[in-house]
Design a protein around this motif. Structure first.
Motif, short mmCIF file in Angstrom:
data_model
loop_
_atom_site.label_atom_id
_atom_site.label_comp_id
_atom_site.label_asym_id
_atom_site.label_seq_id
_atom_site.Cartn_x
_atom_site.Cartn_y
_atom_site.Cartn_z
N TYR A 97 1.12 -1.83 0.27
CA TYR A 97 -0.40 0.06 -0.07
C TYR A 97 0.78 1.34 0.18
O TYR A 97 0.14 2.18 -0.42
CB TYR A 97 -0.69 0.09 1.27
N SER A 98 2.33 0.84 -0.06
CA SER A 98 2.17 1.76 0.15
C SER A 98 3.01 2.48 -0.99
O SER A 98 3.83 3.35 -1.24
CB SER A 98 4.31 2.12 0.59
N ASP A 99 2.81 2.18 -2.08
CA ASP A 99 2.86 1.67 -3.78
C ASP A 99 0.89 2.74 -3.98
O ASP A 99 0.87 2.16 -3.43
CB ASP A 99 3.15 0.32 -4.55
N ASP A 100 1.62 3.90 -4.62
CA ASP A 100 0.37 4.63 -5.14
C ASP A 100 0.01 3.19 -6.21
O ASP A 100 -1.14 3.70 -6.84
CB ASP A 100 0.42 6.03 -6.25
N ASN A 143 -4.32 -0.46 -4.72
CA ASN A 143 -5.98 -0.60 -4.80
C ASN A 143 -6.03 -1.02 -3.81
O ASN A 143 -7.37 -2.06 -3.40
CB ASN A 143 -6.77 -1.27 -6.04
N ASN A 185 -6.13 8.32 2.10
CA ASN A 185 -5.31 9.30 2.43
C ASN A 185 -4.14 8.31 1.15
O ASN A 185 -3.49 8.70 0.67
CB ASN A 185 -4.26 9.47 3.01
N HIS A 186 -5.18 7.53 0.63
CA HIS A 186 -4.25 6.34 -0.75
C HIS A 186 -4.60 7.04 -2.49
O HIS A 186 -6.12 7.42 -1.91
CB HIS A 186 -4.55 5.32 -1.10
N PRO A 187 -3.96 7.86 -2.72
CA PRO A 187 -3.98 8.20 -3.90
C PRO A 187 -5.79 7.66 -4.83
O PRO A 187 -6.33 8.11 -4.61
CB PRO A 187 -3.59 8.60 -4.33
N SER A 188 -5.49 6.55 -4.77
CA SER A 188 -6.54 5.45 -5.53
C SER A 188 -7.43 5.67 -4.94
O SER A 188 -8.75 5.79 -5.28
CB SER A 188 -6.32 4.56 -5.65
#
Length: 397
Positions: free
Chosen positions: A200-203, A206, A245-248
């Protein structure tokens, strides 16, 4: 009232019993048996693993594995044909020893000196001060038992085990492991095709796709009800914030909130709340999120200030998402602490129906009374195979 001039058993009882009598308790035993029922405690463990009604007389806890039976369909047969056999996959029972937890405090000579100084005020003032000090210290001990139960319960819920370390079991056994035989957790993207196989540290991750996959995996394999309202998604506060707060996730929720009318470049300015995300997840039929914000605290010496400080650590495992049936996870099995060594000079008292024991003794130097609280208890999941876990800091293989 005659106040004691030293730390002697008779004087100790004279002081304490007088203070308790003024508050409506006939003895120390009555106070310990009744008073804890009115103290605030760490009750989260009761919601997850309610206490068994009866004690475990053997101190060997029992765990039943395999309650989640997936029915195999019968087959159509000709009238003269024999019925085919299916495998007899019964439940498995595993056992282990119920561990012991406890700590203590010293009702020291200073407590007596403080009380003695108040004799010039009034006997009632002395009784109030002694009662307040005595009840506060006992309350700290018993709340400590509840705090450890809650920490252990959340560790078992989130990981399937509790592992004692110097950080979470300071002063006790190191490397004790209470293992409840969990089903192995899957990494990100491990439950289906909607989640991405990246941490989940990767944009590119999902998270919401993972949760959709997780629930679908659960109901398709008869581990969860197909009614998503009968299950719950559990995680720590830190994990919830990371998902929110994750971009996706922000992109998906912002598009949904604006009715898919706003330009993508403008979505970053859309204010998103916990309620927005919760409603969006409901629209995806993801079981409601329950966030754990409980911490376990230990005492640690600050080498710079030489002061004892309380250091907290989250009770629910970080980087972990749990999906399971809503409600209690299992039960707390317990045994009564033996009073075989209890004497008139070293009495033992019980509270919580016998699940908590308090031992009284004089410390080695004779400078005070030591009270030690102990409990033999362990949280045991009812159906460990129904608890699905996802590790968000690693990708599925």
């Amino acid at each position: 009232m005659i106040l004691p001039q030293g730390i002697q058993d008779a004087n100790f009882y004279e002081l304490i019993k007088y203070a308790l009598l003024q508050k409506g308790y006939n003895s120390i035993a009555d106070f310990i048996r009744e008073a804890p029922n009115y103290w605030y405690d760490e009750q989260v463990w009761k919601e997850l693993f309610p206490m068994e009604d009866y004690e475990n007389l053997t101190r060997a806890f029992e765990q039943r594995i395999g309650d989640a039976y997936v029915p195999v369909m019968a087959v159509y047969l000709s009238d003269e044909a024999e019925t085919p056999l299916i495998t007899n996959s019964g439940a498995e029972k595993r056992t282990g020893e119920i561990p012991r937890m406890g700590h203590g405090f010293l009702f020291s000579s200073k407590s007596y000196e403080d009380a003695r100084k108040l004799i010039r005020v009034s006997a009632n003032a002395v009784a109030d001060k002694v009662y307040d000090a005595f009840s506060l210290d006992l309350m700290k001990l018993i709340q400590g038992i509840h705090a450890k139960r809650t920490y252990t319960a959340l560790q078992v819920e989130s990981q399937g085990f509790y592992h004692a370390t110097k950080e979470n079991n300071s002063g006790g056994i190191d490397n004790l492991r209470i293992d409840m035989n969990p089903v192995a957790a899957k990494g990100a993207g491990g439950y289906g095709s909607r989640g991405a196989k990246v941490a989940y540290s990767d944009d590119a991750a999902n998270p919401l796709g993972d949760l959709q996959d997780m629930f679908e995996y659960g109901w398709r394999n008869k581990l969860l009800s197909p009614d998503y309202t009968k299950s719950v998604t559990r995680m720590s506060d830190t994990q919830w914030e990371a998902i929110k707060n994750h971009p996706s996730v922000r992109l998906s929720v912002a598009q949904w909130k604006t009715g898919y009318l706003a330009a993508v470049d403008n979505l970053a300015a859309v204010n998103l709340t916990d309620e927005d995300l919760a409603r969006y997840m409901t629209s995806l039929r993801i079981p409601a999120v329950s966030v754990s914000r409980e911490y376990g605290f230990r005492e640690k010496l600050n080498v710079d200030t030489q002061q004892i400080e309380k250091v907290g650590s989250p009770a629910f495992a970080e980087n972990t998402i749990v999906m399971r049936p809503a409600g209690a996870v299992g039960t707390t099995q317990w045994s009564k602490v033996s009073n075989i060594f209890s004497t008139n000079d070293v009495p033992m008292y019980y509270t919580e129906g016998g699940a908590i024991a308090i031992q009284e003794d004089t410390n080695a130097r004779g400078q005070g009374k030591k009270f030690s609280v102990e409990s033999l208890c362990v949280p045991v999941p009812t159906a460990t195979e129904r608890i699905l876990r996802l590790k968000t800091d690693e990708a599925a293989k």
